[in-house]
Design a protein around this motif. Sequence first.
Motif, PDB file in Angstrom:
ATOM      1  N   VAL A 175       0.960  -1.108  -0.185  1.00 67.00           N
ATOM      2  CA  VAL A 175       0.020   0.135   0.056  1.00 67.00           C
ATOM      3  C   VAL A 175       0.941   1.259  -0.057  1.00 67.00           C
ATOM      4  O   VAL A 175       0.640   2.153  -0.760  1.00 67.00           O
ATOM      5  CB  VAL A 175      -0.869   0.135   1.376  1.00 67.00           C
ATOM      6  N   VAL A 176       2.007   1.236   0.663  1.00 74.31           N
ATOM      7  CA  VAL A 176       2.712   2.588   0.803  1.00 74.31           C
ATOM      8  C   VAL A 176       3.414   2.398  -0.610  1.00 74.31           C
ATOM      9  O   VAL A 176       3.547   3.682  -1.138  1.00 74.31           O
ATOM     10  CB  VAL A 176       3.857   2.298   1.808  1.00 74.31           C
TER      11      VAL A 176
ATOM     12  N   LEU B 267       1.033   4.157  -2.990  1.00 78.82           N
ATOM     13  CA  LEU B 267       0.962   5.540  -2.545  1.00 78.82           C
ATOM     14  C   LEU B 267       2.052   6.201  -3.172  1.00 78.82           C
ATOM     15  O   LEU B 267       1.956   7.467  -3.631  1.00 78.82           O
ATOM     16  CB  LEU B 267       0.509   5.785  -1.343  1.00 78.82           C
TER      17      LEU B 267
ATOM     18  N   LEU C 236       1.697   6.575  -6.880  1.00 76.60           N
ATOM     19  CA  LEU C 236       0.817   7.415  -7.469  1.00 76.60           C
ATOM     20  C   LEU C 236       1.079   8.682  -7.074  1.00 76.60           C
ATOM     21  O   LEU C 236       0.876   9.779  -8.100  1.00 76.60           O
ATOM     22  CB  LEU C 236      -0.691   7.219  -6.300  1.00 76.60           C
ATOM     23  N   THR C 237       1.848   9.057  -5.872  1.00 84.90           N
ATOM     24  CA  THR C 237       2.183  10.593  -5.657  1.00 84.90           C
ATOM     25  C   THR C 237       3.190  11.031  -6.854  1.00 84.90           C
ATOM     26  O   THR C 237       3.199  12.303  -7.157  1.00 84.90           O
ATOM     27  CB  THR C 237       2.701  10.673  -4.215  1.00 84.90           C
TER      28      THR C 237
END
Length: 58
Positions: free
Chosen positions: A38-39, A42, A45-46
Amino acid sequence: MGRIVMAVLGGILALYVVFGLVLPALFGLLKFLFVLAVVAFLVVLTVTAAAKFSKSAK
């Protein structure tokens, strides 16, 4: 008779090791890998969003 008792105790010990030590460690590892995924998602995505916004701003 002694062999049967030792076999039963060995079976109980094997069940204790599997359910008491191995399974919690395995679930802990899977939970850690899930959080790590998940990290990482993210972060990707960022970075992708930042790259797209910086291109469109120019």
